[in-house]
Scaffold this motif. Structure first.
Motif, short mmCIF file in Angstrom:
data_model
loop_
_atom_site.label_atom_id
_atom_site.label_comp_id
_atom_site.label_asym_id
_atom_site.label_seq_id
_atom_site.Cartn_x
_atom_site.Cartn_y
_atom_site.Cartn_z
N GLY A 352 0.81 -1.21 0.00
CA GLY A 352 0.00 0.00 0.00
C GLY A 352 0.84 1.26 0.00
N ALA A 353 0.35 2.28 -0.71
CA ALA A 353 1.11 3.51 -0.87
C ALA A 353 1.23 4.28 0.44
CB ALA A 353 0.47 4.39 -1.94
N HIS A 354 0.15 4.33 1.24
CA HIS A 354 0.18 5.15 2.44
C HIS A 354 1.20 4.62 3.45
CE1 HIS A 354 -1.18 7.78 5.63
NE2 HIS A 354 -1.31 6.74 6.42
N SER A 355 1.16 3.34 3.74
CA SER A 355 2.07 2.78 4.74
C SER A 355 3.52 2.87 4.27
CB SER A 355 1.71 1.33 5.04
OG SER A 355 1.75 0.54 3.86
N MET A 356 3.76 2.65 2.98
CA MET A 356 5.12 2.74 2.46
C MET A 356 5.60 4.19 2.41
SD MET A 356 6.40 -0.25 2.04
CE MET A 356 5.61 -0.49 3.64
N GLY A 357 4.68 5.12 2.15
CA GLY A 357 5.06 6.53 2.19
C GLY A 357 5.51 6.95 3.58
N LEU A 358 4.76 6.53 4.59
CA LEU A 358 5.16 6.83 5.96
C LEU A 358 6.48 6.15 6.32
CD1 LEU A 358 1.78 6.62 7.91
CD2 LEU A 358 3.22 8.66 7.59
N ALA A 359 6.67 4.91 5.87
CA ALA A 359 7.93 4.21 6.14
C ALA A 359 9.10 4.96 5.51
CB ALA A 359 7.85 2.78 5.61
N GLY A 360 8.89 5.47 4.30
CA GLY A 360 9.94 6.24 3.64
C GLY A 360 10.28 7.50 4.41
N LEU A 361 9.26 8.23 4.87
CA LEU A 361 9.51 9.44 5.66
C LEU A 361 10.20 9.11 6.98
CD1 LEU A 361 6.17 11.40 5.10
CD2 LEU A 361 8.41 11.85 4.07
N ALA A 362 9.82 7.99 7.60
CA ALA A 362 10.46 7.59 8.86
C ALA A 362 11.95 7.29 8.63
CB ALA A 362 9.75 6.38 9.44
N ALA A 363 12.26 6.63 7.50
CA ALA A 363 13.66 6.34 7.20
C ALA A 363 14.43 7.64 6.95
CB ALA A 363 13.76 5.42 5.98
N MET A 364 13.80 8.59 6.27
CA MET A 364 14.45 9.87 6.04
C MET A 364 14.69 10.62 7.35
SD MET A 364 12.82 11.40 2.52
CE MET A 364 14.12 12.66 2.47
N LEU A 365 13.74 10.53 8.26
CA LEU A 365 13.90 11.15 9.58
C LEU A 365 15.08 10.52 10.32
CD1 LEU A 365 12.98 12.99 11.88
CD2 LEU A 365 11.30 11.23 12.52
N ALA A 392 17.52 5.92 0.73
CA ALA A 392 16.64 4.76 0.57
C ALA A 392 15.20 5.15 0.94
CB ALA A 392 17.13 3.60 1.44
N GLY A 393 15.06 5.92 2.02
CA GLY A 393 13.73 6.40 2.39
C GLY A 393 13.14 7.31 1.34
N TYR A 394 13.99 8.12 0.72
CA TYR A 394 13.52 9.02 -0.34
C TYR A 394 12.98 8.23 -1.52
CZ TYR A 394 13.84 12.35 -4.21
OH TYR A 394 13.57 13.12 -5.31
N ALA A 395 13.69 7.18 -1.92
CA ALA A 395 13.22 6.35 -3.04
C ALA A 395 11.87 5.70 -2.71
CB ALA A 395 14.26 5.28 -3.37
N LEU A 396 11.72 5.21 -1.49
CA LEU A 396 10.47 4.58 -1.08
C LEU A 396 9.33 5.60 -1.05
CD1 LEU A 396 8.98 2.09 -0.12
CD2 LEU A 396 9.82 2.54 2.20
N PHE A 397 9.60 6.79 -0.48
CA PHE A 397 8.57 7.83 -0.44
C PHE A 397 8.14 8.25 -1.84
CE2 PHE A 397 7.66 12.33 -0.92
CZ PHE A 397 6.49 12.44 -0.17
N GLN A 398 9.11 8.46 -2.72
CA GLN A 398 8.78 8.90 -4.08
C GLN A 398 7.87 7.90 -4.78
OE1 GLN A 398 9.27 12.21 -4.62
NE2 GLN A 398 10.51 11.87 -6.44
N ALA A 399 8.21 6.61 -4.72
CA ALA A 399 7.39 5.60 -5.37
C ALA A 399 5.98 5.58 -4.78
CB ALA A 399 8.04 4.22 -5.22
N ALA A 400 5.88 5.67 -3.45
CA ALA A 400 4.57 5.61 -2.79
C ALA A 400 3.76 6.87 -3.06
CB ALA A 400 4.76 5.42 -1.29
N ASN A 401 4.36 8.03 -2.90
CA ASN A 401 3.63 9.28 -3.05
C ASN A 401 3.18 9.50 -4.50
OD1 ASN A 401 2.82 11.91 -1.79
ND2 ASN A 401 4.18 12.71 -3.36
N ASN A 402 4.06 9.26 -5.46
CA ASN A 402 3.67 9.44 -6.86
C ASN A 402 2.56 8.48 -7.25
OD1 ASN A 402 5.67 11.36 -7.00
ND2 ASN A 402 7.10 10.13 -8.19
#
Length: 495
Positions: A352-365, A392-402
């Motif tokens: 799912g995009a939402h959970s992976m987007g949050l995971a990406g932001l958490a990794a960036m944090l 790595a978090g940025y790549a995950l966020f980008q894929a999920a958010n887009n």
């Protein structure tokens, strides 16, 4: 344009193209066709990102060859970025109007032709003008590749497609400096532009043969908004110039440009509420998650830019690395992003995009916290490891958010929504170069003022990534708040 109903995708298939009309366009007969279609989109994204990064390494050579000061030769990079920033929303909308395949072909042709003009330019002025044309072509390539995902893959594979595009963007960013250096050393500076000719020709061939044909009937074509396009370009161009001119300083000209940008933005919003066929319908901004998606993209891009702006100063000033070692350490970020892009896209499809987007932001944090807190004694690993986590978090966020944003875009508005996503990213990069550079300078100056000998670079690093961590907290709050509003059934608002 409403995509046809799709049949179930067999496990061995990777992507699936929608059926195409019998005449006037390519025929999609199976997974092989969809792979070629995605290859054409990936190459377009690679070329547009390569156009940004390959030139930077050649600026000293260009300054010497054209006999101009370094401050002036930087316009070779700036003209390209300004053209993309000011045009990306307009060309996205134009693709919705005249047909995305047709405009993507035009963008590739313009990019390729302008590359030849860049290689042949005898003066800096002509080179800058050719780079601006190249940027216009790149704007079409950036916006329309994302818009095409909804027409070339099934909804449950959209995350993988977005991950692929993110990977190619990262590959272009990482490959540019190395490839540019080799080409300049072996064949001279014109080759960093001539390399685009065979790649652009290949892109034109792939797009023409494998992307679905435009199917808008004459009576279905929406109108175009020239006034809104000009006003938005004016506002964005003024903002970009305000943030980039002065090489980190701030003067009267910067303030005047920022006021001009604010005036242009107000006039743009006023015009969009009054024209029959606006460039950006204000109702589009109320799509579920779009406002939050755009805002978080800007915040994330601001943080990513901080690694590019601050990294060289910390690595050379605090750790004492040479130029080659600095480049090697900084290449870790794009490399990790390129390797993580495809797995990130698959994770979005499955979880799912939402959970992976949050995971990406958490990794960036976590990466920001590591860069802010890592002691100087840890040396290069203390920089590279948190940077790898952040990217790595940025790549995950980008894929999920887009994926999430484009999933809610109506077929007739995919071009403009993709343009808005690219615009929000560019604005974040531009803002990050100025704002995060200023935070670093203030942190370093404060440490120097109190007599912390040898520590200004470390203090600037900590100040920058403490601010970056706060931005990531804000991005997570935006995403969680948007999700909560949708679950409660409230009308979706911006953010």
């Amino acid at each position: 344009m409403t995509p046809p109903t799709r049949t179930a995708i067999p496990p061995q298939a990777t992507f699936s193209l929608p059926p195409q009309p019998a005449a006037g366009g390519p025929q999609a007969t199976g997974p092989s066709d969809s792979r070629w279609a995605l290859a054409s989109l990936a190459l377009s994204m690679l070329l547009s990102s390569l156009g940004t990064s390959i030139v930077n390494v050649g600026l000293p050579t260009l300054a010497q060859a054209l006999d101009v000061p370094f401050q002036e030769v930087q316009w070779v990079v700036l003209a390209y970025l300004l053209a993309i920033t000011t045009a990306v929303v307009g060309v996205g909308r134009l693709g919705d109007v005249v047909g995305r395949r047709r405009l993507l072909l035009a963008g590739l042709a313009l990019f390729t032709g302008a590359s030849a003009l860049c290689a042949a330019a005898p003066t800096l002025g002509l080179l800058v003008a050719a780079r601006a044309l190249q940027g216009l072509g790149a704007a079409a390539m950036m916006a329309l590749t994302m818009a095409f995902v909804g027409e070339t893959v099934s909804k449950d594979r959209a995350g993988s497609a977005m991950g692929l595009l993110g990977t190619m963007s990262a590959v272009g960013t990482a490959l540019g400096p190395t490839l540019g250096g080799v080409l300049i050393a072996q064949a001279g500076w014109p080759m960093i532009f001539l390399i685009n000719l065979p790649l652009g020709a290949l892109g034109l061939l792939l797009v023409r043969r494998h992307l679905p044909a435009d199917r808008l009937a004459a009576g279905e074509r929406p109108g175009f908004d020239p006034l809104g396009t000009v006003l938005l370009a004016l506002a964005l161009g003024a903002y970009a110039l305000a943030m980039t001119m002065g090489r980190g300083g701030w003067g009267l000209l910067n303030g005047a440009l920022l006021c001009l940008a604010a005036l242009g933005a107000c006039l743009f919003v006023w015009a969009q509420a009054r024209v029959a066929a606006p460039l950006v319908r204000l109702s589009v901004l109320r799509l579920p998650g779009l406002g939050a998606g755009l805002a978080t993209t800007t915040l994330v891009a601001t943080v990513v830019m901080a690694t590019l702006v601050v990294g060289p100063f910390y690595l050379s000033g605090a750790l004492g690395l040479g130029a080659a070692q600095v480049g090697l350490a900084m290449s870790c970020g794009p490399l990790v992003s390129a390797l993580v892009g495809l797995p990130a896209g698959r994770a979005v499809d499955r979880l799912g995009a939402h959970s992976m987007g949050l995971a990406g932001l958490a990794a960036m944090l976590a990466g920001c916290a590591g860069l802010a807190l890592a002691p100087l004694a840890w040396g290069v690993p203390g920089y590279v490891v948190p940077l790898a986590v952040l990217t790595a978090g940025y790549a995950l966020f980008q894929a999920a958010n887009n994926t999430a944003v484009m999933a809610h875009a109506e077929p007739g508005a995919r071009g403009v929504v993709a343009g808005l996503l690219n615009l929000s990213r560019n604005l974040g990069l531009i803002t990050g170069a100025s704002a995060m550079g200023a935070v670093f300078a203030m942190g370093a100056a404060l440490a120097h003022a109190v007599g912390a000998s040898g520590m200004p670079m470390v203090a600037g690093m900590r100040a920058t990534f403490t601010a970056a961590a706060l931005l990531m907290v804000g991005a997570m709050a935006l995403m969680l708040g948007s999700r909560a509003r949708r679950r409660q059934g409230c009308p979706p608002g911006i953010g």
